[in-house]
Design a protein around this motif. Sequence first.
Motif, mmCIF file in Angstrom:
data_model
loop_
_atom_site.group_PDB
_atom_site.id
_atom_site.type_symbol
_atom_site.label_atom_id
_atom_site.label_comp_id
_atom_site.label_asym_id
_atom_site.label_seq_id
_atom_site.Cartn_x
_atom_site.Cartn_y
_atom_site.Cartn_z
ATOM 1 N N ARG A 92 -4.940 0.118 -17.139
ATOM 2 C CA ARG A 92 -4.784 0.247 -15.696
ATOM 3 C C ARG A 92 -4.084 -0.951 -15.063
ATOM 4 N N ASP A 93 -4.511 -2.140 -15.360
ATOM 5 C CA ASP A 93 -3.934 -3.316 -14.685
ATOM 6 C C ASP A 93 -2.443 -3.470 -15.013
ATOM 7 N N LYS A 94 -2.107 -3.313 -16.289
ATOM 8 C CA LYS A 94 -0.706 -3.422 -16.679
ATOM 9 C C LYS A 94 0.131 -2.318 -16.034
ATOM 10 N N LEU A 95 -0.422 -1.117 -15.998
ATOM 11 C CA LEU A 95 0.295 0.008 -15.393
ATOM 12 C C LEU A 95 0.518 -0.224 -13.902
ATOM 13 N N MET A 96 -0.500 -0.692 -13.219
ATOM 14 C CA MET A 96 -0.366 -0.926 -11.782
ATOM 15 C C MET A 96 0.661 -2.021 -11.498
ATOM 16 N N THR A 97 0.668 -3.045 -12.337
ATOM 17 C CA THR A 97 1.655 -4.118 -12.162
ATOM 18 C C THR A 97 3.061 -3.582 -12.396
ATOM 19 N N TYR A 98 3.196 -2.801 -13.475
ATOM 20 C CA TYR A 98 4.511 -2.239 -13.786
ATOM 21 C C TYR A 98 5.006 -1.331 -12.660
ATOM 22 N N ILE A 99 4.167 -0.405 -12.218
ATOM 23 C CA ILE A 99 4.572 0.546 -11.183
ATOM 24 C C ILE A 99 4.867 -0.178 -9.873
ATOM 25 N N SER A 100 4.071 -1.165 -9.543
ATOM 26 C CA SER A 100 4.295 -1.918 -8.298
ATOM 27 C C SER A 100 5.655 -2.616 -8.314
ATOM 28 N N ASN A 101 6.046 -3.131 -9.485
ATOM 29 C CA ASN A 101 7.270 -3.926 -9.569
ATOM 30 C C ASN A 101 8.519 -3.121 -9.911
ATOM 31 N N CYS A 102 8.341 -2.043 -10.653
ATOM 32 C CA CYS A 102 9.508 -1.354 -11.218
ATOM 33 C C CYS A 102 9.820 -0.001 -10.586
ATOM 34 N N VAL A 103 8.854 0.645 -9.982
ATOM 35 C CA VAL A 103 9.125 1.933 -9.325
ATOM 36 C C VAL A 103 9.521 1.649 -7.882
ATOM 37 N N PRO A 104 10.645 2.195 -7.416
ATOM 38 C CA PRO A 104 11.112 1.882 -6.054
ATOM 39 C C PRO A 104 10.142 2.350 -4.976
ATOM 40 N N ASP A 105 10.073 1.564 -3.903
ATOM 41 C CA ASP A 105 9.210 1.911 -2.770
ATOM 42 C C ASP A 105 9.800 3.024 -1.921
ATOM 43 N N MET A 106 11.133 3.142 -1.966
ATOM 44 C CA MET A 106 11.829 4.127 -1.137
ATOM 45 C C MET A 106 12.685 5.017 -2.013
ATOM 46 N N ILE A 107 12.771 6.280 -1.645
ATOM 47 C CA ILE A 107 13.723 7.215 -2.248
ATOM 48 C C ILE A 107 14.609 7.693 -1.116
ATOM 49 N N GLY A 108 15.833 7.179 -1.111
ATOM 50 C CA GLY A 108 16.686 7.430 0.041
ATOM 51 C C GLY A 108 16.122 6.689 1.225
ATOM 52 N N ASN A 109 15.860 7.422 2.307
ATOM 53 C CA ASN A 109 15.274 6.814 3.503
ATOM 54 C C ASN A 109 13.798 7.121 3.654
ATOM 55 N N GLN A 110 13.212 7.727 2.597
ATOM 56 C CA GLN A 110 11.825 8.151 2.689
ATOM 57 C C GLN A 110 10.935 7.284 1.799
ATOM 58 N N PRO A 111 9.719 6.991 2.257
ATOM 59 C CA PRO A 111 8.781 6.238 1.410
ATOM 60 C C PRO A 111 8.486 7.025 0.134
ATOM 61 N N ASN A 112 8.325 6.327 -0.961
ATOM 62 C CA ASN A 112 7.989 6.954 -2.237
ATOM 63 C C ASN A 112 6.485 7.214 -2.265
ATOM 64 N N GLU A 113 6.108 8.385 -1.771
ATOM 65 C CA GLU A 113 4.688 8.720 -1.679
ATOM 66 C C GLU A 113 4.059 8.862 -3.063
ATOM 67 N N ASP A 114 4.858 9.287 -4.044
ATOM 68 C CA ASP A 114 4.319 9.430 -5.394
ATOM 69 C C ASP A 114 3.843 8.077 -5.938
ATOM 70 N N LYS A 115 4.604 7.033 -5.670
ATOM 71 C CA LYS A 115 4.220 5.692 -6.132
ATOM 72 C C LYS A 115 2.888 5.293 -5.517
ATOM 73 N N MET A 116 2.756 5.512 -4.219
ATOM 74 C CA MET A 116 1.517 5.134 -3.540
ATOM 75 C C MET A 116 0.343 5.946 -4.058
ATOM 76 N N LEU A 117 0.590 7.241 -4.338
ATOM 77 C CA LEU A 117 -0.475 8.099 -4.852
ATOM 78 C C LEU A 117 -0.939 7.630 -6.230
ATOM 79 N N VAL A 118 0.016 7.324 -7.110
ATOM 80 C CA VAL A 118 -0.337 6.905 -8.464
ATOM 81 C C VAL A 118 -1.117 5.586 -8.443
ATOM 82 N N LEU A 119 -0.662 4.647 -7.621
ATOM 83 C CA LEU A 119 -1.390 3.379 -7.515
ATOM 84 C C LEU A 119 -2.796 3.595 -6.989
#
Length: 359
Positions: free
Chosen positions: A299-326
């Motif tokens: 979990r900790d490694k995954l959360m660090t990876y997703i926080s740093n490597c998955v983009p916060d935005m897709i186009g002009n929209q917040p990446n809700e999937d990232k927030m959901l997974v975290l």
Amino acid sequence: MSFLFNKYSRPKTPGDLVRAVREFVLRMDTLGPKGVEEASRELARYLAQIKYMVVGTNDAPPSPEVVVAVAQEIYQQDLLTLLITHLIHLDFETKKTVAALVTHLMRLQMGHRYPTVEYFAARPDLLAFLIQGYENPEVALNCGVMVRECARSKPLAKTMLAHPIFWSFFSYVQSTTFDTASDAFVTFRDLLTRHTDLATAFLDANYDAFFERHTQLMHSTNYVTKRQSIRLLGELLTERSNHQIMMRYLASTENLKVIMNLFRDQSRNIQFEAFHPFKLFVANPRKTRAVADILIRNRDKLMTYISNCVPDMIGNQPNEDKMLVLEKLAELSCASSEPPSLSAASHLDRSTVSSNPAA
């Protein structure tokens, strides 16, 4: 030789044209280089006339009566089989003409019938021959056009999925010829997504064989094939009719490990594609204990990876999937390895698969 060309120099009816084309194709196998060259020119000219009768132009649409007359002659003379099986011997433009002719005839409707669909349905080996065209770069793209047109028909798509030749796509999509591999993957995806009920039945009946081969594609050394395969996995798992298949896939720790290992890929695009099937494992409200345990341990490694490597935005929209997974990862604990509430089920539909913003 001159008799052959004089005999068909001025065909007057659809029947004359079709018979002339048939005769030229049959004779090409017995002619010398000069004869083949001359026959090819005549064949191209006559096929262009047949195409004009069937397709017409923007300014001169075809006559329905003429289209029917030409089509009936083509069926009676078995011309489609002859052209397809001799496609390799035709010149570049004539190959394109044959593909265009097949495409338009596939859409021809006579009353409630689609006679060209019936023609191919009665010849499953001809469909297999078209698919095998991916083995020869000289005809691969022309055959691909015709196979995809056939795949628009549900009965023909069913025939192709059931034929042993379908499994050859796992080789064709890894062709060393880029255009062939790319075109083959488009056709492969089309067969697995166009008619969802057929695809679901196929995947259910061939689950182990299909996903074993598909996992190999996700480890391909071909970057394009690898990336497209991961993306296709997300499409298949989030198709509503594939719900039971998705749940079976998400229950496997081996599948989870495959996806998590893709996060180590050197390509950021591959990593991003892998995030889409990964989030299904996290959001799944019915995780197996073994899957939950793996997520908890990492979990900790995954959360660090997703926080740093998955983009916060897709186009002009917040990446809700990232927030959901975290959020879901943060909720995991040793005590939560039992299946959680079904309240998260709404996250497991096709809307959870986003497009990759990176080219």
